[in-house]
Design a protein around this motif. Structure first.
Motif, short mmCIF file in Angstrom:
data_model
loop_
_atom_site.label_atom_id
_atom_site.label_comp_id
_atom_site.label_asym_id
_atom_site.label_seq_id
_atom_site.Cartn_x
_atom_site.Cartn_y
_atom_site.Cartn_z
N LEU A 24 0.86 -1.18 0.00
CA LEU A 24 0.00 0.00 0.00
C LEU A 24 0.89 1.22 0.00
CD1 LEU A 24 -2.74 -1.03 2.57
CD2 LEU A 24 -2.91 -1.01 0.10
N PRO A 25 0.59 2.25 -0.70
CA PRO A 25 -0.53 2.37 -1.62
C PRO A 25 -0.29 1.54 -2.88
CG PRO A 25 0.84 4.32 -1.76
CD PRO A 25 1.43 3.45 -0.68
N PHE A 26 -1.39 1.19 -3.53
CA PHE A 26 -1.32 0.39 -4.74
C PHE A 26 -0.62 1.17 -5.85
CE2 PHE A 26 -5.34 -1.44 -2.89
CZ PHE A 26 -4.75 -2.64 -2.50
N THR A 27 0.01 0.44 -6.76
CA THR A 27 0.64 1.09 -7.91
C THR A 27 -0.45 1.65 -8.83
OG1 THR A 27 0.67 -0.91 -9.25
CG2 THR A 27 2.58 -0.52 -7.83
N GLN A 28 -0.06 2.52 -9.72
CA GLN A 28 -1.02 3.09 -10.67
C GLN A 28 -1.61 1.99 -11.55
OE1 GLN A 28 -2.12 6.33 -10.70
NE2 GLN A 28 -3.67 5.43 -12.05
N PHE A 29 -0.78 1.03 -11.93
CA PHE A 29 -1.26 -0.10 -12.74
C PHE A 29 -2.33 -0.88 -11.99
CE2 PHE A 29 -0.83 -4.64 -13.87
CZ PHE A 29 -1.25 -4.57 -15.18
N PHE A 36 -10.85 -0.54 -13.93
CA PHE A 36 -11.35 -1.16 -15.15
C PHE A 36 -12.35 -2.27 -14.84
CE2 PHE A 36 -11.22 -4.33 -18.53
CZ PHE A 36 -11.51 -3.55 -19.63
N VAL A 37 -12.05 -3.11 -13.85
CA VAL A 37 -12.95 -4.21 -13.51
C VAL A 37 -14.02 -3.78 -12.50
CG1 VAL A 37 -11.30 -6.03 -14.07
CG2 VAL A 37 -11.42 -5.17 -11.74
N ASN A 38 -13.94 -2.51 -12.07
CA ASN A 38 -14.91 -1.93 -11.15
C ASN A 38 -15.07 -2.79 -9.90
OD1 ASN A 38 -16.67 0.08 -10.35
ND2 ASN A 38 -18.46 -0.92 -11.27
N SER A 39 -13.94 -3.07 -9.26
CA SER A 39 -13.95 -3.92 -8.07
C SER A 39 -13.11 -3.29 -6.96
CB SER A 39 -13.36 -5.30 -8.39
OG SER A 39 -14.18 -5.98 -9.29
N ALA A 40 -13.44 -3.67 -5.75
CA ALA A 40 -12.64 -3.30 -4.59
C ALA A 40 -11.47 -4.28 -4.48
CB ALA A 40 -13.49 -3.34 -3.33
N PRO A 41 -10.38 -3.90 -3.85
CA PRO A 41 -9.23 -4.80 -3.74
C PRO A 41 -9.56 -6.15 -3.12
CG PRO A 41 -8.62 -2.60 -3.05
CD PRO A 41 -10.11 -2.60 -3.27
N CYS A 42 -10.46 -6.17 -2.17
CA CYS A 42 -10.79 -7.42 -1.49
C CYS A 42 -11.68 -8.33 -2.34
CB CYS A 42 -11.44 -7.15 -0.14
SG CYS A 42 -12.94 -6.17 -0.26
N GLN A 43 -12.20 -7.84 -3.45
CA GLN A 43 -13.07 -8.65 -4.30
C GLN A 43 -12.29 -9.52 -5.29
OE1 GLN A 43 -15.51 -5.28 -5.62
NE2 GLN A 43 -17.27 -6.40 -4.81
N PHE A 71 -1.94 -6.48 -20.57
CA PHE A 71 -2.27 -7.39 -19.47
C PHE A 71 -3.63 -8.03 -19.70
CE2 PHE A 71 -4.44 -8.22 -15.44
CZ PHE A 71 -3.59 -9.18 -14.91
N LEU A 72 -4.61 -7.26 -20.09
CA LEU A 72 -5.96 -7.78 -20.31
C LEU A 72 -5.99 -8.76 -21.48
CD1 LEU A 72 -8.02 -4.54 -19.67
CD2 LEU A 72 -7.79 -6.52 -18.15
N HIS A 73 -5.13 -8.56 -22.46
CA HIS A 73 -5.05 -9.50 -23.58
C HIS A 73 -4.64 -10.89 -23.10
CE1 HIS A 73 -4.26 -11.06 -27.59
NE2 HIS A 73 -3.09 -11.46 -27.14
N PHE A 74 -3.66 -10.93 -22.19
CA PHE A 74 -3.16 -12.22 -21.72
C PHE A 74 -3.98 -12.77 -20.55
CE2 PHE A 74 0.66 -10.49 -23.76
CZ PHE A 74 0.85 -11.51 -24.68
N PHE A 75 -4.63 -11.90 -19.77
CA PHE A 75 -5.42 -12.32 -18.62
C PHE A 75 -6.74 -12.86 -19.10
CE2 PHE A 75 -8.27 -11.34 -14.99
CZ PHE A 75 -7.67 -12.15 -14.05
#
Length: 75
Positions: A24-29, A36-43, A71-75
């Motif tokens: 913490l704090p999280f990186t910009q990436f 992008f995925v509209n989620s909280a870190p714990c989700q 990243f999204l292409h490979f994920f």
């Protein structure tokens, strides 16, 4: 209950910080991905965080910039 406000918080697995090296704090990436995925870190499942960290380490090792679309292409 006059006027006291609790700061926002979220729960996370301990392995995020101890095993995966998430800081913490999280990186910009990481923030861009969460937005992008509209989620909280714990989700996100710990394996998802593992993919994020592995991609960041790989890009750092290869000396290339982090890219959410790549990243999204490979994920």
């Amino acid at each position: 209950m006059g006027g006291t406000s609790n700061p926002p918080l979220f729960y996370m697995y301990q392995c995020f910080f101890m095993d995966l090296g998430v800081c913490l704090p999280f990186t910009q990436f990481e923030c861009d991905f969460l937005n992008f995925v509209n989620s909280a870190p714990c989700q996100l499942h710990p394996n998802s965080w593992g993919f994020l960290r592995a991609f960041q380490v790989l890009c750092s090792t290869l000396g290339i910039g982090l890219s959410l679309p790549v990243f999204l292409h490979f994920f």
